[in-house]
Write a protein that holds these residues in place. Structure first.
Motif, PDB file in Angstrom:
ATOM      1  N   LEU A   1      -4.384  13.830 -11.687  1.00 52.08           N
ATOM      2  CA  LEU A   1      -5.099  14.974 -12.237  1.00 52.08           C
ATOM      3  C   LEU A   1      -4.137  16.107 -12.604  1.00 52.08           C
ATOM      4  CD1 LEU A   1      -8.141  15.079  -9.754  1.00 52.08           C
ATOM      5  CD2 LEU A   1      -8.039  14.039 -12.031  1.00 52.08           C
ATOM      6  N   SER A   2      -2.852  15.803 -12.625  1.00 56.85           N
ATOM      7  CA  SER A   2      -1.844  16.820 -12.909  1.00 56.85           C
ATOM      8  C   SER A   2      -1.891  17.260 -14.375  1.00 56.85           C
ATOM      9  CB  SER A   2      -0.448  16.294 -12.576  1.00 56.85           C
ATOM     10  OG  SER A   2      -0.359  15.971 -11.200  1.00 56.85           O
ATOM     11  N   LYS A   3      -1.644  18.527 -14.623  1.00 54.17           N
ATOM     12  CA  LYS A   3      -1.754  19.079 -15.975  1.00 54.17           C
ATOM     13  C   LYS A   3      -0.837  18.407 -16.989  1.00 54.17           C
ATOM     14  CE  LYS A   3      -1.856  23.471 -18.482  1.00 54.17           C
ATOM     15  NZ  LYS A   3      -1.715  24.942 -18.356  1.00 54.17           N
ATOM     16  N   PRO A   4       0.424  18.098 -16.654  1.00 51.43           N
ATOM     17  CA  PRO A   4       1.291  17.478 -17.674  1.00 51.43           C
ATOM     18  C   PRO A   4       0.789  16.127 -18.167  1.00 51.43           C
ATOM     19  CG  PRO A   4       2.605  18.362 -15.875  1.00 51.43           C
ATOM     20  CD  PRO A   4       1.177  18.422 -15.429  1.00 51.43           C
ATOM     21  N   GLU A   5       0.098  15.373 -17.315  1.00 50.37           N
ATOM     22  CA  GLU A   5      -0.404  14.058 -17.731  1.00 50.37           C
ATOM     23  C   GLU A   5      -1.549  13.623 -16.818  1.00 50.37           C
ATOM     24  OE1 GLU A   5      -0.922  11.346 -20.336  1.00 50.37           O
ATOM     25  OE2 GLU A   5       0.946  12.495 -20.522  1.00 50.37           O
ATOM     26  N   PHE A  65       4.728   9.554 -20.762  1.00 52.11           N
ATOM     27  CA  PHE A  65       4.743  10.950 -20.334  1.00 52.11           C
ATOM     28  C   PHE A  65       5.421  11.802 -21.416  1.00 52.11           C
ATOM     29  CE2 PHE A  65       4.199   8.415 -16.608  1.00 52.11           C
ATOM     30  CZ  PHE A  65       3.308   9.135 -15.832  1.00 52.11           C
ATOM     31  N   ASP A  66       4.605  12.603 -22.096  1.00 51.19           N
ATOM     32  CA  ASP A  66       5.080  13.350 -23.263  1.00 51.19           C
ATOM     33  C   ASP A  66       5.273  14.836 -23.014  1.00 51.19           C
ATOM     34  OD1 ASP A  66       5.255  11.187 -25.061  1.00 51.19           O
ATOM     35  OD2 ASP A  66       3.076  11.210 -25.330  1.00 51.19           O
ATOM     36  N   ARG A  67       4.983  15.317 -21.808  1.00 49.13           N
ATOM     37  CA  ARG A  67       5.169  16.723 -21.497  1.00 49.13           C
ATOM     38  C   ARG A  67       5.936  16.881 -20.193  1.00 49.13           C
ATOM     39  NH1 ARG A  67      -0.509  19.754 -21.833  1.00 49.13           N
ATOM     40  NH2 ARG A  67      -1.180  17.895 -20.670  1.00 49.13           N
ATOM     41  N   PRO A  68       6.853  17.844 -20.119  1.00 46.92           N
ATOM     42  CA  PRO A  68       7.618  18.049 -18.888  1.00 46.92           C
ATOM     43  C   PRO A  68       6.759  18.654 -17.788  1.00 46.92           C
ATOM     44  CG  PRO A  68       8.158  19.758 -20.470  1.00 46.92           C
ATOM     45  CD  PRO A  68       7.256  18.794 -21.186  1.00 46.92           C
ATOM     46  N   GLU A 108       0.808  -1.215   0.000  1.00 49.73           N
ATOM     47  CA  GLU A 108       0.000   0.000   0.000  1.00 49.73           C
ATOM     48  C   GLU A 108       0.848   1.275   0.000  1.00 49.73           C
ATOM     49  OE1 GLU A 108      -3.202   0.076   2.777  1.00 49.73           O
ATOM     50  OE2 GLU A 108      -3.859  -1.942   2.286  1.00 49.73           O
ATOM     51  N   ALA A 109       1.873   1.266  -0.829  1.00 43.91           N
ATOM     52  CA  ALA A 109       2.699   2.449  -1.031  1.00 43.91           C
ATOM     53  C   ALA A 109       3.259   2.416  -2.444  1.00 43.91           C
ATOM     54  CB  ALA A 109       3.841   2.511  -0.018  1.00 43.91           C
ATOM     55  N   PHE A 110       3.502   3.590  -3.018  1.00 46.47           N
ATOM     56  CA  PHE A 110       4.207   3.681  -4.285  1.00 46.47           C
ATOM     57  C   PHE A 110       5.706   3.642  -4.010  1.00 46.47           C
ATOM     58  CE2 PHE A 110       0.219   5.881  -5.551  1.00 46.47           C
ATOM     59  CZ  PHE A 110      -0.114   5.091  -6.641  1.00 46.47           C
ATOM     60  N   VAL A 111       6.418   2.798  -4.745  1.00 44.91           N
ATOM     61  CA  VAL A 111       7.869   2.647  -4.558  1.00 44.91           C
ATOM     62  C   VAL A 111       8.556   2.753  -5.914  1.00 44.91           C
ATOM     63  CG1 VAL A 111       9.702   1.165  -3.661  1.00 44.91           C
ATOM     64  CG2 VAL A 111       7.434   1.128  -2.581  1.00 44.91           C
ATOM     65  N   PRO A 112       9.417   3.774  -6.106  1.00 44.41           N
ATOM     66  CA  PRO A 112       9.836   4.790  -5.140  1.00 44.41           C
ATOM     67  C   PRO A 112       8.802   5.910  -5.008  1.00 44.41           C
ATOM     68  CG  PRO A 112      10.926   5.204  -7.219  1.00 44.41           C
ATOM     69  CD  PRO A 112      10.141   3.924  -7.402  1.00 44.41           C
ATOM     70  N   TYR A 113       8.982   6.708  -3.966  1.00 44.01           N
ATOM     71  CA  TYR A 113       8.077   7.836  -3.729  1.00 44.01           C
ATOM     72  C   TYR A 113       8.292   8.948  -4.756  1.00 44.01           C
ATOM     73  CZ  TYR A 113       6.072  11.843  -1.187  1.00 44.01           C
ATOM     74  OH  TYR A 113       5.350  12.955  -0.834  1.00 44.01           O
ATOM     75  N   VAL A 114       9.528   9.084  -5.231  1.00 41.44           N
ATOM     76  CA  VAL A 114       9.871  10.080  -6.252  1.00 41.44           C
ATOM     77  C   VAL A 114      10.562   9.382  -7.409  1.00 41.44           C
ATOM     78  CG1 VAL A 114      11.163  12.179  -6.777  1.00 41.44           C
ATOM     79  CG2 VAL A 114      10.144  11.892  -4.523  1.00 41.44           C
ATOM     80  N   LEU A 115      10.090   9.657  -8.619  1.00 42.22           N
ATOM     81  CA  LEU A 115      10.655   9.070  -9.829  1.00 42.22           C
ATOM     82  C   LEU A 115      10.939  10.193 -10.810  1.00 42.22           C
ATOM     83  CD1 LEU A 115      11.221   6.268 -11.183  1.00 42.22           C
ATOM     84  CD2 LEU A 115       8.939   6.446 -12.178  1.00 42.22           C
ATOM     85  N   ALA A 116      12.106  10.174 -11.456  1.00 46.52           N
ATOM     86  CA  ALA A 116      12.463  11.197 -12.441  1.00 46.52           C
ATOM     87  C   ALA A 116      12.744  10.526 -13.780  1.00 46.52           C
ATOM     88  CB  ALA A 116      13.691  11.984 -11.979  1.00 46.52           C
ATOM     89  N   VAL A 117      12.123  11.047 -14.856  1.00 48.71           N
ATOM     90  CA  VAL A 117      12.256  10.470 -16.189  1.00 48.71           C
ATOM     91  C   VAL A 117      12.368  11.586 -17.212  1.00 48.71           C
ATOM     92  CG1 VAL A 117      10.923   8.409 -15.564  1.00 48.71           C
ATOM     93  CG2 VAL A 117       9.749  10.380 -16.584  1.00 48.71           C
ATOM     94  N   THR A 118      12.775  11.228 -18.437  1.00 54.28           N
ATOM     95  CA  THR A 118      12.801  12.184 -19.530  1.00 54.28           C
ATOM     96  C   THR A 118      11.487  12.134 -20.298  1.00 54.28           C
ATOM     97  OG1 THR A 118      13.873  10.503 -20.909  1.00 54.28           O
ATOM     98  CG2 THR A 118      15.301  12.135 -19.853  1.00 54.28           C
ATOM     99  N   VAL A 119      11.211  13.224 -21.006  1.00 62.13           N
ATOM    100  CA  VAL A 119      10.019  13.297 -21.840  1.00 62.13           C
ATOM    101  C   VAL A 119       9.999  12.128 -22.828  1.00 62.13           C
ATOM    102  CG1 VAL A 119       8.959  14.605 -23.725  1.00 62.13           C
ATOM    103  CG2 VAL A 119       9.675  15.780 -21.651  1.00 62.13           C
ATOM    104  N   GLY A 120       8.846  11.535 -23.008  1.00 62.07           N
ATOM    105  CA  GLY A 120       8.703  10.394 -23.907  1.00 62.07           C
ATOM    106  C   GLY A 120       8.869   9.056 -23.234  1.00 62.07           C
ATOM    107  N   SER A 121       9.235   9.075 -21.952  1.00 66.13           N
ATOM    108  CA  SER A 121       9.428   7.815 -21.232  1.00 66.13           C
ATOM    109  C   SER A 121       8.090   7.192 -20.842  1.00 66.13           C
ATOM    110  CB  SER A 121      10.268   8.041 -19.972  1.00 66.13           C
ATOM    111  OG  SER A 121      11.583   8.430 -20.302  1.00 66.13           O
ATOM    112  N   THR A 122       8.114   5.875 -20.691  1.00 68.70           N
ATOM    113  CA  THR A 122       6.952   5.120 -20.252  1.00 68.70           C
ATOM    114  C   THR A 122       7.195   4.617 -18.837  1.00 68.70           C
ATOM    115  OG1 THR A 122       6.384   4.421 -22.498  1.00 68.70           O
ATOM    116  CG2 THR A 122       5.524   3.088 -20.690  1.00 68.70           C
ATOM    117  N   VAL A 123       6.193   4.778 -17.981  1.00 70.63           N
ATOM    118  CA  VAL A 123       6.277   4.290 -16.604  1.00 70.63           C
ATOM    119  C   VAL A 123       5.275   3.154 -16.428  1.00 70.63           C
ATOM    120  CG1 VAL A 123       5.979   4.847 -14.161  1.00 70.63           C
ATOM    121  CG2 VAL A 123       7.034   6.518 -15.712  1.00 70.63           C
TER     122      VAL A 123
END
Length: 226
Positions: A126-130, A147-150, A96-111
């Protein structure tokens, strides 16, 4: 030459570029390294999304490491926008947690969002970039988002209101997440002077000017964040 980059209120790097895809390239050979350590004097406090009912049987919860930060160049080499290769990353749902809590990727990456729990999850943002809603799915299943927008994407679970995480989407590759001891390392940085920013738990917490003097140089920059 550098481009000054800003994404209003978020502190993520982006810039207007001509439409069209860029072919991934290797980091420039005449480059250096920026490395250091981020010390957070006070750990960020946990927050829960209000007014969402808990469903399903409660189970053990994964300890959430909110001390992880992302360090990135707020000013980046002009050539950076010709080399942001998309990648693939995983944001697991575990205990019942997202792991990792913070993830950093480049534009065009798939999670990928695999469900490793015995209960159902429903990942959404509900965030504007995606903006997305992956629906409910059981253990052993995984769903994905490109994720196609920064920008900063805040991720939640519709079923478990205590579950949340951040995905930072960059228009260049000059960033690094800190490890368990707060260390970071950004490679392939061309010689020049840059603004280095530290993002932690929803906001930019510090900025410093850093200089890579020459090819092969290792620039050291530590941060202490109150």
């Amino acid at each position: 030459m550098v481009l000054s980059l800003a994404l209003a209120a978020l502190g993520l790097a982006t810039a207007a570029v001509a439409e069209g895809a860029f072919a991934p390239q290797e980091p420039p050979p005449a480059s250096g390294v920026i490395r250091g350590r981020v010390e957070l004097r006070r750990a960020p406090t946990a927050g829960e999304r209000p007014a969402v009912a808990e469903l399903g049987m409660p189970g053990p919860r994964e300890p959430v490491d909110r001390r992880r930060s992302v360090v990135y160049l707020e000013t980046a080499p002009q050539a950076a926008f010709e080399t942001p290769p998309p990648g693939r990353a995983v944001l697991d749902q575990r205990n019942e947690a997202f792991v990792p809590y913070v993830l950093a990727v480049t534009v065009g990456s798939t999670v990928d969002f695999p469900n490793s729990d015995r209960v159902y999850h429903n990942v959404f943002s509900l965030s504007k970039p995606e903006r997305f809603d992956l629906g409910r799915y059981p253990k052993g299943r995984s769903r994905s988002v490109r994720f196609d927008r920064p920008g900063v994407v805040r991720v939640f679970c519709e079923i478990h209101s205590h579950m949340n995480a951040f995905i930072l989407v960059f228009a260049h590759r000059y960033f690094a997440a800190t490890d368990a001891e707060g260390r970071y390392r950004i490679e392939g940085v061309p010689p020049g002077t840059y603004t280095l920013a530290v993002w932690s738990d929803g906001q930019v917490r510090a900025r410093r000017e850093v200089r890579v003097a020459a090819a092969g140089d290792v620039a050291e920059q530590d941060f202490t964040v109150e």
